[in-house]
Design an enzyme around this catalytic site. Structure first.
Site, mmCIF file in Angstrom:
data_model
loop_
_atom_site.group_PDB
_atom_site.id
_atom_site.type_symbol
_atom_site.label_atom_id
_atom_site.label_comp_id
_atom_site.label_asym_id
_atom_site.label_seq_id
_atom_site.Cartn_x
_atom_site.Cartn_y
_atom_site.Cartn_z
ATOM 1 N N SER A 257 -16.057 -22.263 28.643
ATOM 2 C CA SER A 257 -14.829 -22.011 29.388
ATOM 3 C C SER A 257 -15.098 -21.220 30.664
ATOM 4 O O SER A 257 -15.968 -21.604 31.434
ATOM 5 C CB SER A 257 -13.845 -21.295 28.462
ATOM 6 O OG SER A 257 -12.543 -21.635 28.837
ATOM 7 N N LYS A 261 -18.103 -21.783 33.404
ATOM 8 C CA LYS A 261 -18.047 -21.874 34.868
ATOM 9 C C LYS A 261 -19.176 -21.006 35.434
ATOM 10 O O LYS A 261 -19.885 -21.384 36.375
ATOM 11 C CB LYS A 261 -16.702 -21.365 35.392
ATOM 12 C CG LYS A 261 -15.442 -22.034 34.783
ATOM 13 C CD LYS A 261 -14.158 -21.483 35.389
ATOM 14 C CE LYS A 261 -12.901 -21.552 34.538
ATOM 15 N NZ LYS A 261 -12.376 -22.796 34.087
ATOM 16 N N HIS A 398 -9.973 -26.536 22.531
ATOM 17 C CA HIS A 398 -10.784 -25.626 23.339
ATOM 18 C C HIS A 398 -11.478 -24.603 22.430
ATOM 19 O O HIS A 398 -10.832 -23.691 21.912
ATOM 20 C CB HIS A 398 -9.826 -24.937 24.312
ATOM 21 C CG HIS A 398 -10.496 -24.209 25.416
ATOM 22 N ND1 HIS A 398 -11.364 -24.823 26.289
ATOM 23 C CD2 HIS A 398 -10.411 -22.917 25.818
ATOM 24 C CE1 HIS A 398 -11.779 -23.932 27.171
ATOM 25 N NE2 HIS A 398 -11.225 -22.764 26.902
#
Ligand code: GCU
Length: 417
Positions: A257, A261, A398
């Site tokens: 997540s 990044k 997620h």
């Protein structure tokens, strides 16, 4: 000339399978002056640095060099951790060399059964090193911690006044299958995001490493938090190269997540990472903005204004018109292996967009003589495809699951052995 360029970019859109509706994706192999990259040397010497400069100024912000004053203190070694299966080490990284300055703790578990330095997976964690495993010897961070309210991933009722307590040990262990990682012959190295930089928009740049770099704020290419996490992953690597128990040539940088990044940017900027694993990094990570699907730049820049440089805000509402996109960040990892993973219910991360970005990065891998991503369309659920670029989309939402880890370990076996 113009016509030829248009034709090339149109061809590029079609060849990445995105169809007619989207604006042309910028081609990683075309220099800013419109010329095509001619060979691998030109990629490495010209185009790669050019892309790095562009993403630095337009999106992630400028990061300081390795601090000369930085000190490492190995404050814990236990050769008999995890019932004798691993050696646990904890290292305090004093970024400015001061014990009362910003401090990041590295937690390492190294398999004991290897007769050689261990390959490793290095990644930041969301809820503290002590949350990764119930091992009572893990130092509990004194850094700020999110409260448990509304947190679907982990029960943080153990947090009092934004500080972790003894009850927080192991609360996030489900996402870190340490026994499996160790049994498969990999070391795990992790650190807590808030030891590095505040992830609270209210306190943004007031805690962690940002206050020691005032010159890197108040400018359009300011040192954002994603860049700060990526920078800290490089500082962790600065320690790793000094530790003979780890095979520093076989370190994969991993993140989920927002930390995915950061892992992607760390892998793009620091070629010491031999592999990059992005677990559902979504917007501002692996997904393409050009599709205009899922979380957009406006949301990133308003809900998480500290993540990217101030310059990125000018692209709000221009997602599909961006002069760059995230497939180019992925391509900066080339020729090193990169794995992009999605989850089918993780709509904000736009799984199709993550796949499309991985596929669009392929041209650089092929150009450098590597294999790409061996799938023309997004694979069926729970089916990992692995070339030099790996990808899967699994069932569920997620999260980081054992399924995800097993694919990463297989991918690492394939490329590291
Ligand atoms: C939010 C954010 C995402 C991010 C995620 C996470 O959902 O919008 O961009 O990836 O948090 O870090 O869990």
């Amino acid at each position: 000339m113009m016509l030829k360029l248009r034709f090339l970019s149109l061809f590029f859109v079609l060849s990445t399978g995105l169809g007619w509706a989207q604006k042309a994706l910028p081609n990683p192999l075309i220099l800013a002056n419109g010329k095509r990259v001619q060979n691998a040397k030109q990629w490495h010497k010209e185009r790669r640095p050019e892309l790095l400069r562009m993403f630095t100024s337009e999106m992630y912000g400028q990061a300081p060099p390795r601090p000369k004053e930085m000190q490492f203190e190995v404050f814990d070694v236990d050769k008999n951790a995890l019932n004798g299966k691993a050696t646990r080490k904890q290292i305090a990284v004093y970024f400015n060399g001061k014990a009362d300055g910003p401090r990041m703790d590295l937690l390492m578990y190294i398999p004991n059964h290897l007769q050689r330095p261990a390959p490793a997976i290095l990644g930041l964690n969301f809820w503290g090193n002590h949350a990764v495993h119930p091992d009572p010897a893990i130092r509990i961070t004194t850094s700020w911690m999110e409260s448990g309210k509304g947190n679907p991933y982990v029960k943080l009722s153990c947090v009092t006044d934004h500080r972790a307590t003894e009850a927080c040990r192991g609360v996030n262990a489900a996402q870190w299958p340490l026994d499996t990682i160790i049994a498969r012959g990999y070391a795990l190295i992790t650190a807590y995001r808030e030891d590095i930089a505040s992830d609270d928009p209210k306190t943004g740049f007031q805690k962690g490493i940002h206050p020691i770099y005032p010159d890197y704020q108040g400018r359009t290419d300011n040192f954002g938090t994603i860049a700060a996490w990526a920078w800290a992953l490089s500082r962790a690597m600065d320690y790793v190269v000094t530790d003979k128990a780890i095979d520093a040539k076989r370190v994969a940088v991993f993140g989920w997540s927002r930390l995915g990044k950061a892992a992607l940017w760390a892998g793009a900027t620091d070629e010491r990472f031999a592999m990059v694993i992005s677990n559902e990094s979504g917007a501002g990570g692996a997904k393409l903005f050009h599709r205009g699907v899922g979380e957009n730049i406006r949301r990133l820049c308003t809900v998480f204004p500290h993540w990217y440089a101030a310059s990125f805000k000018k692209y709000m509402d221009r997602d599909t018109l961006l002069p760059f996109d995230q497939h180019q960040v992925i391509s900066l990892v080339a020729p090193r292996p990169v794995y992009i993973a999605s989850a089918v219910d993780d709509k904000g991360a736009d799984p199709q967009g993550e796949f499309a970005a991985a596929k669009a990065a392929e041209s650089v891998y092929l150009f450098l003589g590597k294999t790409g991503l061996p799938a023309q369309t997004i694979p069926p659920l729970n089916q990992s495809v692995q070339g030099q670029i790996g990808y899967h989309i699994r069932e569920g939402g997620h999260d980081v699951t054992l399924y995800d880890w097993k694919q990463y370990l297989n991918f690492a076996d394939k490329h590291f052995n």
